[in-house]
Structures are given as structure tokens and as C-alpha cells.
Design an enzyme around this catalytic site. Sequence first.
Site, PDB file in Angstrom:
ATOM      1  N   HIS A 174      94.473  73.199  26.271  1.00 53.38           N
ATOM      2  CA  HIS A 174      94.488  74.231  27.321  1.00 53.38           C
ATOM      3  C   HIS A 174      93.832  75.505  26.818  1.00 53.38           C
ATOM      4  O   HIS A 174      94.269  76.096  25.843  1.00 53.38           O
ATOM      5  CB  HIS A 174      95.888  74.557  27.843  1.00 53.38           C
ATOM      6  CG  HIS A 174      95.846  74.957  29.289  1.00 53.38           C
ATOM      7  ND1 HIS A 174      95.426  76.183  29.702  1.00 53.38           N
ATOM      8  CD2 HIS A 174      96.108  74.256  30.416  1.00 53.38           C
ATOM      9  CE1 HIS A 174      95.454  76.233  31.020  1.00 53.38           C
ATOM     10  NE2 HIS A 174      95.853  75.070  31.482  1.00 53.38           N
ATOM     11  N   ASN A 228      88.200  66.645  29.515  1.00 54.34           N
ATOM     12  CA  ASN A 228      88.807  66.712  30.842  1.00 54.34           C
ATOM     13  C   ASN A 228      87.700  66.980  31.872  1.00 54.34           C
ATOM     14  O   ASN A 228      87.037  68.018  31.826  1.00 54.34           O
ATOM     15  CB  ASN A 228      89.854  67.838  30.837  1.00 54.34           C
ATOM     16  CG  ASN A 228      90.581  67.926  32.155  1.00 54.34           C
ATOM     17  OD1 ASN A 228      89.968  67.772  33.201  1.00 54.34           O
ATOM     18  ND2 ASN A 228      91.871  68.173  32.114  1.00 54.34           N
ATOM     19  N   GLU A 250     101.920  66.762  23.853  1.00 51.79           N
ATOM     20  CA  GLU A 250     100.726  67.611  23.852  1.00 51.79           C
ATOM     21  C   GLU A 250     101.188  69.057  23.844  1.00 51.79           C
ATOM     22  O   GLU A 250     101.919  69.493  24.746  1.00 51.79           O
ATOM     23  CB  GLU A 250      99.839  67.325  25.070  1.00 51.79           C
ATOM     24  CG  GLU A 250      98.594  68.216  25.049  1.00 51.79           C
ATOM     25  CD  GLU A 250      97.461  67.729  25.917  1.00 51.79           C
ATOM     26  OE1 GLU A 250      97.305  66.513  26.120  1.00 51.79           O
ATOM     27  OE2 GLU A 250      96.706  68.597  26.382  1.00 51.79           O
ATOM     28  N   HIS A 292      93.343  64.841  35.860  1.00 48.50           N
ATOM     29  CA  HIS A 292      94.631  65.270  36.414  1.00 48.50           C
ATOM     30  C   HIS A 292      94.585  65.063  37.921  1.00 48.50           C
ATOM     31  O   HIS A 292      93.885  65.788  38.626  1.00 48.50           O
ATOM     32  CB  HIS A 292      94.851  66.748  36.064  1.00 48.50           C
ATOM     33  CG  HIS A 292      96.170  67.291  36.498  1.00 48.50           C
ATOM     34  ND1 HIS A 292      96.571  68.574  36.212  1.00 48.50           N
ATOM     35  CD2 HIS A 292      97.204  66.738  37.193  1.00 48.50           C
ATOM     36  CE1 HIS A 292      97.775  68.787  36.711  1.00 48.50           C
ATOM     37  NE2 HIS A 292      98.185  67.694  37.325  1.00 48.50           N
ATOM     38  N   ARG A 351      93.094  68.703  44.491  1.00 47.21           N
ATOM     39  CA  ARG A 351      92.078  69.763  44.537  1.00 47.21           C
ATOM     40  C   ARG A 351      90.850  69.424  43.698  1.00 47.21           C
ATOM     41  O   ARG A 351      89.805  70.002  43.878  1.00 47.21           O
ATOM     42  CB  ARG A 351      92.662  71.100  44.101  1.00 47.21           C
ATOM     43  CG  ARG A 351      92.941  71.196  42.636  1.00 47.21           C
ATOM     44  CD  ARG A 351      93.398  72.579  42.244  1.00 47.21           C
ATOM     45  NE  ARG A 351      94.714  72.887  42.724  1.00 47.21           N
ATOM     46  CZ  ARG A 351      95.523  73.763  42.125  1.00 47.21           C
ATOM     47  NH1 ARG A 351      95.123  74.415  41.069  1.00 47.21           N
ATOM     48  NH2 ARG A 351      96.729  73.990  42.586  1.00 47.21           N
ATOM     49  N   THR A 386      97.539  74.436  35.034  1.00 43.25           N
ATOM     50  CA  THR A 386      98.890  74.162  34.548  1.00 43.25           C
ATOM     51  C   THR A 386      99.407  75.341  33.719  1.00 43.25           C
ATOM     52  O   THR A 386      98.897  75.605  32.634  1.00 43.25           O
ATOM     53  CB  THR A 386      98.884  72.871  33.708  1.00 43.25           C
ATOM     54  OG1 THR A 386      98.158  71.888  34.421  1.00 43.25           O
ATOM     55  CG2 THR A 386     100.290  72.384  33.449  1.00 43.25           C
ATOM     56  N   HIS A 424      86.917  69.334  36.479  1.00 42.86           N
ATOM     57  CA  HIS A 424      86.176  70.402  37.149  1.00 42.86           C
ATOM     58  C   HIS A 424      84.778  69.990  37.607  1.00 42.86           C
ATOM     59  O   HIS A 424      84.135  70.729  38.351  1.00 42.86           O
ATOM     60  CB  HIS A 424      86.201  71.672  36.303  1.00 42.86           C
ATOM     61  CG  HIS A 424      87.603  72.198  36.207  1.00 42.86           C
ATOM     62  ND1 HIS A 424      88.336  72.505  37.344  1.00 42.86           N
ATOM     63  CD2 HIS A 424      88.434  72.378  35.162  1.00 42.86           C
ATOM     64  CE1 HIS A 424      89.553  72.887  36.971  1.00 42.86           C
ATOM     65  NE2 HIS A 424      89.639  72.811  35.663  1.00 42.86           N
ATOM     66  N   ARG A 445      96.122  65.857  40.919  1.00 42.44           N
ATOM     67  CA  ARG A 445      97.130  66.823  41.378  1.00 42.44           C
ATOM     68  C   ARG A 445      97.647  66.436  42.746  1.00 42.44           C
ATOM     69  O   ARG A 445      96.961  65.755  43.521  1.00 42.44           O
ATOM     70  CB  ARG A 445      96.538  68.231  41.425  1.00 42.44           C
ATOM     71  CG  ARG A 445      96.231  68.805  40.068  1.00 42.44           C
ATOM     72  CD  ARG A 445      95.806  70.251  40.181  1.00 42.44           C
ATOM     73  NE  ARG A 445      96.928  71.118  40.397  1.00 42.44           N
ATOM     74  CZ  ARG A 445      97.492  71.899  39.470  1.00 42.44           C
ATOM     75  NH1 ARG A 445      97.007  71.936  38.252  1.00 42.44           N
ATOM     76  NH2 ARG A 445      98.522  72.645  39.763  1.00 42.44           N
ATOM     77  N   GLU A 501      96.726  62.822  33.592  1.00 42.85           N
ATOM     78  CA  GLU A 501      97.746  63.869  33.681  1.00 42.85           C
ATOM     79  C   GLU A 501      98.394  63.781  35.050  1.00 42.85           C
ATOM     80  O   GLU A 501      97.700  63.613  36.065  1.00 42.85           O
ATOM     81  CB  GLU A 501      97.122  65.251  33.515  1.00 42.85           C
ATOM     82  CG  GLU A 501      96.565  65.501  32.145  1.00 42.85           C
ATOM     83  CD  GLU A 501      95.937  66.881  32.049  1.00 42.85           C
ATOM     84  OE1 GLU A 501      95.982  67.645  33.024  1.00 42.85           O
ATOM     85  OE2 GLU A 501      95.383  67.177  30.994  1.00 42.85           O
TER      86      GLU A 501
HETATM   87  N1  PXP Z   1      95.755  69.394  28.545  1.00 40.59           N
HETATM   88  C1  PXP Z   1      96.511  69.469  29.659  1.00 40.59           C
HETATM   89  C2  PXP Z   1      97.833  68.775  29.665  1.00 40.59           C
HETATM   90  C3  PXP Z   1      96.052  70.157  30.802  1.00 40.59           C
HETATM   91  O1  PXP Z   1      96.827  70.222  31.899  1.00 40.59           O
HETATM   92  C4  PXP Z   1      94.773  70.742  30.772  1.00 40.59           C
HETATM   93  C5  PXP Z   1      94.246  71.450  31.982  1.00 40.59           C
HETATM   94  O2  PXP Z   1      94.147  70.570  33.033  1.00 40.59           O
HETATM   95  C6  PXP Z   1      94.013  70.624  29.598  1.00 40.59           C
HETATM   96  C7  PXP Z   1      94.541  69.970  28.497  1.00 40.59           C
HETATM   97  C8  PXP Z   1      92.637  71.192  29.498  1.00 40.59           C
HETATM   98  O3  PXP Z   1      92.673  72.578  29.643  1.00 40.59           O
HETATM   99  P1  PXP Z   1      91.326  73.368  29.831  1.00 40.59           P
HETATM  100  O4  PXP Z   1      90.718  72.889  31.105  1.00 40.59           O
HETATM  101  O5  PXP Z   1      91.751  74.790  29.865  1.00 40.59           O
HETATM  102  O6  PXP Z   1      90.464  73.047  28.642  1.00 40.59           O
END
Ligand code: PXP
Length: 251
Positions: free
Chosen positions: A197, A10, A154, A46, A52, A104, A13, A48, A73
Site C-alpha cells: 500500500h 496490482n 499482509e 481487488h 469500481r 483500502t 487501476h 470491490r 483481494e
Molecule cells: N495490498 C493491498 C491489500 C491493497 O488493498 C492494495 C490497494 O488495493 C495494495 C496492496 C496496493 O496498494 P497501492 O495501489 O497503493 O500500491
Amino acid sequence: MSDRLRLGLNIDHVATIRNARGGAHPDPARAAAMAYEAGADGLTIHLREDRRHIRDGDLQAIRLASPLPINLEMAATDEMCAIATGFQPHAACIVPEKREERTTEGGLDVAGQHNSIAPIVRELADAGCRVSLFIEPDPVQIAVSEVIGAPVVELHTGRYAELWLQGDEAALNDELDRLQVAAREARARGLEPHAGHGLTYDNVKPIAAIPEIAELNIGHFLIGEAIFTGLPSAVQRMRALMDEARKEAAA
Ligand code: PXP
């Protein structure tokens, strides 16, 4: 069962850091290209409602930068559905979204909101997206996910990650058990379980060892770690831990 557990990186960030100053650096599309070279199996982003981190213009740039499949996402809104059906990512993961949350929090209440989620699942599937629903490891949520025709769930590992930090071993084992049972239940219903997550080098192995899980989506920790060791090294170390966990569980 899944032989090779996939790692979806992901890269949201990277965009969060870029947006802190405006401008174009660091570029999430560059992270997308590096993720491929480093051995990630997919990219998760994602978009959003408040933009952001990833923004609309990033979608195409990320796609052009990397051959990796994209998992978009998105909240279950008309706006996001229109964007997703136009963009046609490989996968679309429907997540709950609140403006005020930092990330999330909690899974999607598929059971309570099936009337509004089901048509979006259908629309995304008709556009060629593999739809997943981000849910708590709960048998009722899994059963309704099957009924509304999502091929993937998921499983939210946020509570597991929190309990890991708190060091509450009994509660952590209960949550791990819930995730194991949910992954089995999803497979029994013909769904492909993913998880994500809050996963880190320290807590990933028990989740990676769950044999039914096909994919982990990991972002915040890896992008944070990349500041210190570089993105390829962070991805490769996570990949190695996941592979080790699978090997140890099979031995
Ligand atoms: N899976 C989903 C559906 C998420 O919303 C997120 C966070 O955006 C992640 C995985 C990844 O989570 P993390 O950034 O805490 O590794």
C-alpha cells in the site's frame, strides 16, 4: 526468511481508467500478460463491492491472459466468499472495505472481528486458496491471525507511505520499526509476511530490505508510472530497486 522478494502487481487501476469511459480499453487482461513478460511474480486484483475497477468478467479474462498466480483481494462478505471459492485464485487476501473510501484505509481488525473472519478463512482455505489477512503491523492482529489459521499476513504500509510524504523522519522511523518488528513476529509464529500500500520507487527500499517479508503488492504508483514509461519499464525498475535493497541489506 525469503531469498527473492516477490513482486505482485496490482492491476486494478488499469480497469479504473477503462471504466472512466466504459468500453474495453485499456484492458486489464493485457496488463496481466505484460506483467508476466516484465517479470512480475504475481497479479493482485481487488473485486470491490461497488465494482469500481475490476469487474466479475475480468477475473477469468485475467487468468486466461497470464500464467501468473492471482491474489484476489476481497471483503469478508458472503458474496465475495462465494465468488472466490468459485474462482479459486491462488491466494485470497481479506481486506476491510468501506464504500465511501477511495482506497483500502487501515488494516483489517482481525482481533475484533475474528468470529466473522475465521469461518471465511476456513472456507477459502478449503477451496484451495492461500489466505492472507491485510492488517496493521500490530502484534495482537498477528497473534489472532495465527489463531484463526491464516498462513499469510499482509502488513499495511499505508501509514509508512503517508509519513514518507510528510517528511516526519522520527514518526517514519517508528513506523518502519513497527513494520520490522511485525514481520519478525509473523515469521516467529510461522506466518509468511507480505506488505503493501502506497509503495513507490522512492519509499520501497526500506520495506524491501526487511528480510522476513516475502512479497510486496504494488499497484497505484506502478500503473501511474506506466503512463509515462510503459508497464514493463515500471515493473522492471521496481524489481531492480527491490533486489538492490535486499542485496544492500544482506551485505
Ligand atoms: N495490498 C493491498 C491489500 C491493497 O488493498 C492494495 C490497494 O488495493 C495494495 C496492496 C496496493 O496498494 P497501492 O495501489 O497503493 O500500491
